[in-house]
Scaffold this motif. Structure first.
Motif, PDB file in Angstrom:
ATOM      1  N   TRP A   1     -17.274  51.342 -24.298  1.00  0.00           N
ATOM      2  CA  TRP A   1     -18.427  51.045 -25.152  1.00  0.00           C
ATOM      3  C   TRP A   1     -17.918  50.450 -26.459  1.00  0.00           C
ATOM      4  O   TRP A   1     -16.927  50.914 -26.999  1.00  0.00           O
ATOM      5  CB  TRP A   1     -19.186  52.320 -25.517  1.00  0.00           C
ATOM      6  CG  TRP A   1     -19.722  53.129 -24.398  1.00  0.00           C
ATOM      7  CD1 TRP A   1     -19.085  54.129 -23.734  1.00  0.00           C
ATOM      8  CD2 TRP A   1     -21.018  53.045 -23.823  1.00  0.00           C
ATOM      9  NE1 TRP A   1     -19.906  54.668 -22.780  1.00  0.00           N
ATOM     10  CE2 TRP A   1     -21.099  54.024 -22.814  1.00  0.00           C
ATOM     11  CE3 TRP A   1     -22.128  52.240 -24.066  1.00  0.00           C
ATOM     12  CZ2 TRP A   1     -22.241  54.220 -22.059  1.00  0.00           C
ATOM     13  CZ3 TRP A   1     -23.265  52.447 -23.307  1.00  0.00           C
ATOM     14  CH2 TRP A   1     -23.320  53.412 -22.317  1.00  0.00           C
TER      15      TRP A   1
ATOM     16  N   VAL B   1     -22.348  52.668 -29.229  1.00  0.00           N
ATOM     17  CA  VAL B   1     -22.435  54.134 -29.260  1.00  0.00           C
ATOM     18  C   VAL B   1     -22.999  54.682 -30.564  1.00  0.00           C
ATOM     19  O   VAL B   1     -23.533  55.790 -30.571  1.00  0.00           O
ATOM     20  CB  VAL B   1     -21.072  54.810 -28.950  1.00  0.00           C
ATOM     21  CG1 VAL B   1     -20.618  54.483 -27.543  1.00  0.00           C
ATOM     22  CG2 VAL B   1     -20.025  54.475 -29.973  1.00  0.00           C
TER      23      VAL B   1
ATOM     24  N   GLN C   1     -26.209  56.934 -30.964  1.00  0.00           N
ATOM     25  CA  GLN C   1     -26.462  57.583 -29.673  1.00  0.00           C
ATOM     26  C   GLN C   1     -25.986  59.038 -29.706  1.00  0.00           C
ATOM     27  O   GLN C   1     -25.050  59.388 -30.424  1.00  0.00           O
ATOM     28  CB  GLN C   1     -25.693  56.864 -28.552  1.00  0.00           C
ATOM     29  CG  GLN C   1     -26.042  55.428 -28.353  1.00  0.00           C
ATOM     30  CD  GLN C   1     -27.369  55.273 -27.640  1.00  0.00           C
ATOM     31  OE1 GLN C   1     -27.768  56.122 -26.846  1.00  0.00           O
ATOM     32  NE2 GLN C   1     -28.070  54.211 -27.949  1.00  0.00           N
TER      33      GLN C   1
ATOM     34  N   ARG D   1     -23.840  62.809 -25.779  1.00  0.00           N
ATOM     35  CA  ARG D   1     -24.144  63.107 -24.365  1.00  0.00           C
ATOM     36  C   ARG D   1     -23.778  61.936 -23.463  1.00  0.00           C
ATOM     37  O   ARG D   1     -23.379  62.135 -22.316  1.00  0.00           O
ATOM     38  CB  ARG D   1     -25.630  63.470 -24.242  1.00  0.00           C
ATOM     39  CG  ARG D   1     -26.209  63.493 -22.839  1.00  0.00           C
ATOM     40  CD  ARG D   1     -25.622  64.623 -22.006  1.00  0.00           C
ATOM     41  NE  ARG D   1     -26.162  64.620 -20.671  1.00  0.00           N
ATOM     42  CZ  ARG D   1     -25.687  63.882 -19.661  1.00  0.00           C
ATOM     43  NH1 ARG D   1     -24.681  63.071 -19.827  1.00  0.00           N
ATOM     44  NH2 ARG D   1     -26.235  63.968 -18.467  1.00  0.00           N
ATOM     45  N   ILE D   2     -23.866  60.696 -23.963  1.00  0.00           N
ATOM     46  CA  ILE D   2     -23.551  59.531 -23.128  1.00  0.00           C
ATOM     47  C   ILE D   2     -22.081  59.502 -22.701  1.00  0.00           C
ATOM     48  O   ILE D   2     -21.740  58.808 -21.743  1.00  0.00           O
ATOM     49  CB  ILE D   2     -23.919  58.186 -23.806  1.00  0.00           C
ATOM     50  CG1 ILE D   2     -23.049  57.908 -25.034  1.00  0.00           C
ATOM     51  CG2 ILE D   2     -25.394  58.118 -24.132  1.00  0.00           C
ATOM     52  CD1 ILE D   2     -23.188  56.502 -25.589  1.00  0.00           C
TER      53      ILE D   2
ATOM     54  N   TYR E   1     -21.916  68.728 -21.112  1.00  0.00           N
ATOM     55  CA  TYR E   1     -22.368  68.524 -22.490  1.00  0.00           C
ATOM     56  C   TYR E   1     -22.745  69.859 -23.145  1.00  0.00           C
ATOM     57  O   TYR E   1     -22.333  70.160 -24.270  1.00  0.00           O
ATOM     58  CB  TYR E   1     -23.547  67.564 -22.493  1.00  0.00           C
ATOM     59  CG  TYR E   1     -24.241  67.400 -23.819  1.00  0.00           C
ATOM     60  CD1 TYR E   1     -23.667  66.642 -24.842  1.00  0.00           C
ATOM     61  CD2 TYR E   1     -25.482  67.992 -24.052  1.00  0.00           C
ATOM     62  CE1 TYR E   1     -24.310  66.484 -26.058  1.00  0.00           C
ATOM     63  CE2 TYR E   1     -26.126  67.838 -25.263  1.00  0.00           C
ATOM     64  CZ  TYR E   1     -25.540  67.088 -26.267  1.00  0.00           C
ATOM     65  OH  TYR E   1     -26.179  66.932 -27.460  1.00  0.00           O
TER      66      TYR E   1
ATOM     67  N   LYS F   1     -18.192  53.945 -19.922  1.00  0.00           N
ATOM     68  CA  LYS F   1     -19.399  53.141 -19.744  1.00  0.00           C
ATOM     69  C   LYS F   1     -19.589  52.737 -18.283  1.00  0.00           C
ATOM     70  O   LYS F   1     -20.704  52.732 -17.769  1.00  0.00           O
ATOM     71  CB  LYS F   1     -19.322  51.897 -20.634  1.00  0.00           C
ATOM     72  CG  LYS F   1     -20.551  51.016 -20.562  1.00  0.00           C
ATOM     73  CD  LYS F   1     -20.405  49.818 -21.487  1.00  0.00           C
ATOM     74  CE  LYS F   1     -21.643  48.941 -21.438  1.00  0.00           C
ATOM     75  NZ  LYS F   1     -21.521  47.801 -22.361  1.00  0.00           N
TER      76      LYS F   1
END
Length: 181
Positions: A37, A42, A45, A48-49, A57, A83
């Motif tokens: 990413w 990011v 954001q 959690r991603i 998480y 990603k």
């Protein structure tokens, strides 16, 4: 922030994130090489991603929060997601700016550990399960995270114990951690 301080943050050797309530405020340039990413993608954001699943998480976040209340720097190893969906084994270091509320504002660094340690003798599935074991997940939690049954996890654990030449799960985790740290 002075120019050289910005430069140092942007070019830090590990992927570096500044988080507020688990939301990414700033990301170093190394984040792209490690996670795929761009910093711009990011920032803003939830972190959690970067986790493979909600369970990771929640459990890792709670464990880190508690540990950071008592220590200036917290270190662990955990799964994180790129990603492209690839799951990597990472070493994470976190430092809270407010130890009473560690998630309010914190700095985290991440470094991939994919090819290190004694886990090299294990199959990819065993390595995946071993990484959850190292993070204190139960067989039931691991099974949920990897999409298998708790019994399948137990079979893999038994195979890892045999391959690593240890007597039990505690020794297995100790051996894995000793070789990775």
């Amino acid at each position: 922030m002075r120019d050289y301080e910005k430069l140092a943050f942007q070019h830090a050797p590990d992927a570096t994130l500044i988080l507020a309530d688990r939301v990414i405020l700033r990301a170093s340039l190394r984040v792209e090489a490690v996670f795929g990413w761009t910093p711009r993608e990011v920032e803003g954001q939830s972190i959690r991603i970067l986790y493979p699943g909600q369970t990771d998480y929640e459990l890792i976040g709670e464990r880190a929060r508690k540990a950071m209340q008592g220590a200036a720097v917290y270190r662990d190893e955990r799964f994180m997601r790129r990603k492209d969906g690839q799951v990597l084994w990472m070493e994470g270091h976190g430092s809270a700016l407010d130890r009473e509320d560690p998630q309010r504002l914190a700095v985290w660094t991440y470094r991939p550990l994919e090819s290190e340690g004694p886990a090299g003798a294990l199959t990819p599935t065993e390595r995946r399960i071993a990484r959850y074991l190292v993070n204190g997940f139960t067989s039931k939690e691991i099974a949920l995270a990897v999409g298998s049954s708790p019994r399948t996890v137990e079979v893999h654990r038994a195979n890892m114990i045999r391959k690593m030449g240890v007597r039990n799960s505690f020794e297995l985790v100790s051996r894995l951690l000793a070789g990775v740290g």
